[in-house]
Design a protein around this motif. Structure first.
Motif, short mmCIF file in Angstrom:
data_model
loop_
_atom_site.label_atom_id
_atom_site.label_comp_id
_atom_site.label_asym_id
_atom_site.label_seq_id
_atom_site.Cartn_x
_atom_site.Cartn_y
_atom_site.Cartn_z
N LEU A 7 41.93 30.30 38.12
CA LEU A 7 42.69 30.34 39.46
C LEU A 7 42.57 29.74 40.58
O LEU A 7 43.33 29.48 41.52
CB LEU A 7 43.51 32.01 39.75
CG LEU A 7 43.38 32.94 38.30
CD1 LEU A 7 43.68 34.19 38.51
CD2 LEU A 7 45.78 32.19 38.22
N HIS A 49 42.70 38.37 41.83
CA HIS A 49 44.32 38.31 41.41
C HIS A 49 43.63 37.86 39.82
O HIS A 49 44.26 38.71 38.86
CB HIS A 49 45.39 37.01 40.97
CG HIS A 49 46.42 36.70 40.41
ND1 HIS A 49 47.20 38.19 40.45
CD2 HIS A 49 46.78 35.21 39.06
CE1 HIS A 49 47.87 37.41 39.51
NE2 HIS A 49 47.35 36.62 39.28
N ALA A 50 41.96 37.35 39.36
CA ALA A 50 41.28 37.69 37.97
C ALA A 50 41.49 39.36 37.64
O ALA A 50 41.55 39.55 36.99
CB ALA A 50 40.89 36.84 37.57
N ASP A 89 48.08 43.59 44.27
CA ASP A 89 48.53 41.80 45.00
C ASP A 89 48.07 41.90 45.78
O ASP A 89 48.40 43.03 46.72
CB ASP A 89 49.87 41.64 44.08
CG ASP A 89 50.69 41.67 44.82
OD1 ASP A 89 51.29 41.31 45.97
OD2 ASP A 89 51.16 42.91 44.57
N THR A 109 47.35 34.29 34.28
CA THR A 109 47.54 35.22 34.04
C THR A 109 47.75 36.19 33.26
O THR A 109 47.32 37.08 32.67
CB THR A 109 49.00 35.55 35.13
OG1 THR A 109 47.84 34.99 36.67
CG2 THR A 109 48.75 37.53 35.13
N SER A 134 44.61 41.16 36.91
CA SER A 134 45.04 40.46 36.14
C SER A 134 44.29 41.32 34.97
O SER A 134 45.30 41.06 33.51
CB SER A 134 45.18 39.57 35.49
OG SER A 134 45.81 38.84 36.95
N LEU A 140 54.39 38.37 42.31
CA LEU A 140 54.25 37.60 41.52
C LEU A 140 55.70 36.06 41.66
O LEU A 140 56.05 34.61 41.35
CB LEU A 140 53.42 36.78 39.69
CG LEU A 140 51.71 37.24 39.77
CD1 LEU A 140 51.71 36.94 38.27
CD2 LEU A 140 51.19 36.24 40.81
N THR A 160 53.90 41.51 30.63
CA THR A 160 53.62 42.35 32.02
C THR A 160 54.18 43.70 31.89
O THR A 160 53.17 44.70 32.03
CB THR A 160 54.60 42.02 32.94
OG1 THR A 160 53.59 42.00 34.10
CG2 THR A 160 56.15 41.52 32.89
N VAL A 166 49.92 28.88 36.94
CA VAL A 166 48.79 30.19 37.23
C VAL A 166 49.49 31.63 36.20
O VAL A 166 49.13 32.02 36.03
CB VAL A 166 49.84 30.31 39.19
CG1 VAL A 166 49.63 32.24 38.78
CG2 VAL A 166 49.23 30.06 39.77
#
Length: 450
Positions: A147, A167-168, A178, A197, A171, A184, A274, A193
């Motif tokens: 990322l 974010h890593a 976030d 993700t 996720s 996002l 998601t 990205v």
């Protein structure tokens, strides 16, 4: 007698696990209440502190205040730490601390690890713990590096590395927090990205036992029944969810006109990934079609894999009941998969889990319909979507969370807690049942079904 001893032991471990999560939430609430945890000019009520700490510890991501705008870097790191510990289990860090101090791990600690990671055998605790820690570091550090390639040119070195790390971790832990302020939405055109993700989300939601089986396949030349069922169910849900969303969203008409077909495909695939408890989104959830919301609710209810960072009733539960239904329709007595037969106790446990989850979701939905205001343009789905998101520790929302009443926040917090700790663990911890021996068995009699 062995069965009763096992029940008593599980009751004790359940109470310890519940107590551990309560302690974590309490510590998190205290840290978030510190003056340097919030931006200047912002105040946080006790109920909002508790809600945020619960959401982070239960790796959900539902927020009553903006993570990017309300909390300072310290507050955001507290949320990050709670999500990490909540995802991997506080017993993982306890064992890691024992190893660093070169202290022997006691039997009670091993039993707690076994229960928290849903292990079959006590002998697996040490080997699985190595995979939990190793794989977590590998995916999160690797994800941060991948990322950073995109984020450093955007935000500079300092901000870019921080955002990449945040974010890593979120996720992989399948937590929906976030630091962008709009999840996002600003990256829906950035396929790189989104792909990275999705890889992190799937890696975290697949389960450490499955990863261990995959990594050891070259030695064993076989996968366990649990891993085979998990992989088949997970892949099926991804494909079916993707195809259904392609139809219901008309190839994502929400995206700007002229968006390339590949970008539309990646966003649709992301939309099917998601709801498996990740909670990150690339388009406003409230603008999705009714059919899409229904698909998302089904995926949220099913969730991820046992022993992973995901919530829901789990893929194995859904898979067992699917094969059970197929076997019943075909008139077969045994439920078989991959030349193996499922244990009847597993089938009964899966049915009980579905029933209890349905009861919890029904009661919570009924309460929220009485305490919360449903805006014009929405119906029951406005509440039910939030309930399923909290129970599945997903973090997606149609907009209800920031406007919850105190009672609503308490209900959602309880759902998040049950979804993370598990229905069985929660009930065993609250119950005061005594093991009894039935001296009399009554005659069996059939009733009409269907």
């Amino acid at each position: 007698m062995k069965r009763f001893a096992r029940i008593k032991l599980f009751d004790t471990l359940s109470k310890k696990m519940v107590a551990g999560f309560i302690v974590l939430i309490t510590i998190g609430s205290i840290l978030l209440s510190l003056p340097w945890a919030t931006q200047s000019g912002h105040t946080t009520s006790f109920i909002n502190l508790l809600f945020t700490a619960t959401s982070a510890t239960c790796i959900t991501g539902l927020t009553v205040v903006s993570t990017a705008d309300h909390w300072t870097a310290f507050g955001q790191l507290v949320i990050l730490g709670l999500s990490e510990v909540g995802a991997l289990g506080y017993m993982t860090f306890a064992v890691l601390l024992f190893n660093i101090m070169r202290r022997q791990i006691g039997l009670s600690t091993q039993l707690m690890v076994k229960a928290s990671l849903n292990l079959e055998n006590l002998s697996d605790t040490k080997s699985v713990m190595r995979y939990v820690v190793g794989l977590s570091l590998l995916f999160q550090v690797g994800g941060m590096g991948l990322l950073a390639v995109d984020f450093i040119p955007r935000y500079g070195w300092g901000r870019g590395l921080y955002v990449s790390l945040y974010h890593a971790v979120m996720s992989f832990c399948n937590a929906g927090f976030d630091v962008f302020g709009d999840s996002l939405l600003g990256f829906r055109g950035d396929n790189y990205v989104l792909i990275v993700t999705m890889i992190l989300i799937v890696a975290g939601g697949l389960g450490f036992l499955v990863w261990r089986d995959l990594l050891l396949y070259h030695e064993r030349k076989r996968l366990t029944l649990n891993s085979k069922l998990t992989l088949l169910t997970t892949l099926s849900l991804f494909v079916i969810g993707f195809l259904l969303l392609l139809v219901t969203e008309r190839d994502l008409k929400l995206l700007p006109t002229g968006t390339p077909w590949f970008t539309r495909t990646i966003n649709t695939l992301f939309l099917s990934v998601t709801p498996r408890t990740a909670g990150l989104i690339t388009m406003p959830t409230g603008q999705l079609q009714a059919g899409s919301l229904f698909v998302l609710m089904i995926l949220m209810f099913i969730g991820g894999t046992p022993g992973s960072t995901a919530g829901g009733i789990k893929t194995t539960t859904f898979g067992i009941l699917m094969f059970q239904s197929i076997a019943q329709i075909r008139g077969r007595q045994d439920v078989e998969f991959s030349h193996r037969r499922f244990n009847q106790e597993n089938i009964s446990r899966a049915l009980l889990l579905i029933f209890l989850a349905s009861i919890v979701i029904t009661i919570a939905t009924l309460i929220l319909t009485q305490t919360e205001k449903i805006p014009n343009g929405f119906g029951l789905e406005y509440v039910l979507f939030e309930v399923l998101s909290a129970f599945g520790t997903v973090g997606l929302s149609l907009g209800l969370t920031p406007h919850l009443t105190v009672i609503g926040k308490l209900v959602i917090m309880l759902l998040m807690f049950i979804g993370r700790v598990g229905i069985f663990t929660s009930l065993y911890a609250l119950s005061k049942r005594q093991a009894k021996v039935n001296m009399i068995r009554y005659p069996a009699e059939n009733i009409l079904i269907g």
